[in-house]
Design an enzyme around this catalytic site. Sequence first.
Site, short mmCIF file in Angstrom:
data_model
loop_
_atom_site.label_atom_id
_atom_site.label_comp_id
_atom_site.label_asym_id
_atom_site.label_seq_id
_atom_site.Cartn_x
_atom_site.Cartn_y
_atom_site.Cartn_z
N GLN A 1 -9.15 0.03 7.82
CA GLN A 1 -8.10 1.10 8.11
C GLN A 1 -8.65 2.44 8.00
O GLN A 1 -8.19 3.31 8.71
CB GLN A 1 -7.04 0.78 7.36
CG GLN A 1 -6.48 -0.31 7.57
CD GLN A 1 -5.43 -1.07 6.19
OE1 GLN A 1 -5.86 -0.83 5.11
NE2 GLN A 1 -4.20 -1.46 6.52
N LYS B 1 -5.54 7.49 1.45
CA LYS B 1 -6.42 6.97 0.39
C LYS B 1 -7.46 5.92 0.83
O LYS B 1 -8.60 5.83 0.33
CB LYS B 1 -5.47 6.15 -0.54
CG LYS B 1 -4.69 5.05 -0.11
CD LYS B 1 -5.21 3.83 0.08
CE LYS B 1 -4.23 2.65 0.52
NZ LYS B 1 -4.75 1.26 0.39
#
Length: 263
Positions: free
Chosen positions: A239, A133
Amino acid sequence: LEEAVRDATVLIFVLPHQFLPKLLPTIRAHVNPNRCHGISLIKGLDFDADTKLPVLISKSIENVMGNQFRCGVLMGANVADEVARQRTCESTLACDFGSESVNERIRQIFDEEHFRVSRITDVAGAEACGALKNIIALGAGFVDGLNLGGNTKAALLRIGLLEMTKFCTMFFEGVEKGTFMESCGVADLITTCYGGRNRKCANEFAKRRGVEPAYLDPESCTKLWSAIESDMLNGQKLQGTLASQEVYHLLRARNLLDEFPLM
């Protein structure tokens, strides 16, 4: 660290995964893997050096700990500052420790009035969603930074969820479709694409790149990401950028780029 983990019955892993290889042998030496269970809150994926295939971080933890040590994950729509302010949210505990009473006791460790936790058994699906995601969230930030509007962002979320589902079922065994409707799936995708650090930094990237044509070359793009990370995250790390590079190389090596246009 030795004293903190000695004789522990539950270990909760919350740290950048690049530190695990140095810490896990010490942890392994001071706990009894047959009496201890693990829960990882780490959002990311490892990649096998030989096969280049994605490896769940929970599996990497299990492999080092040995002796039937099991590690579940806690993933969900949990933007940290909102959790800290006790704004109601949900999260998904994915684990199966072979005992319903143990599973429930561990769920209760995390569950409280403002932080509602449900449990599933699909560790692979929940953990992979937590990593993927962040890649979709970069796209959401680009959409916002370029002022492309809500319709475009809705399309990106829809296609992103489909690609996440396809990637998980393609590269991991035992992934369940229902996982993507849990907090660790669609809910985490939504909140990350509207309020997470990856969206925030990608939004800024699109704005700065739009006015600085020189940033179009790869080296300048890398420097720009580093500058934005330093300016906006107060020591935290992105990330999504690392995950997107790793996933891209995996898909390119297997001639799958056309099947995953967002990733």
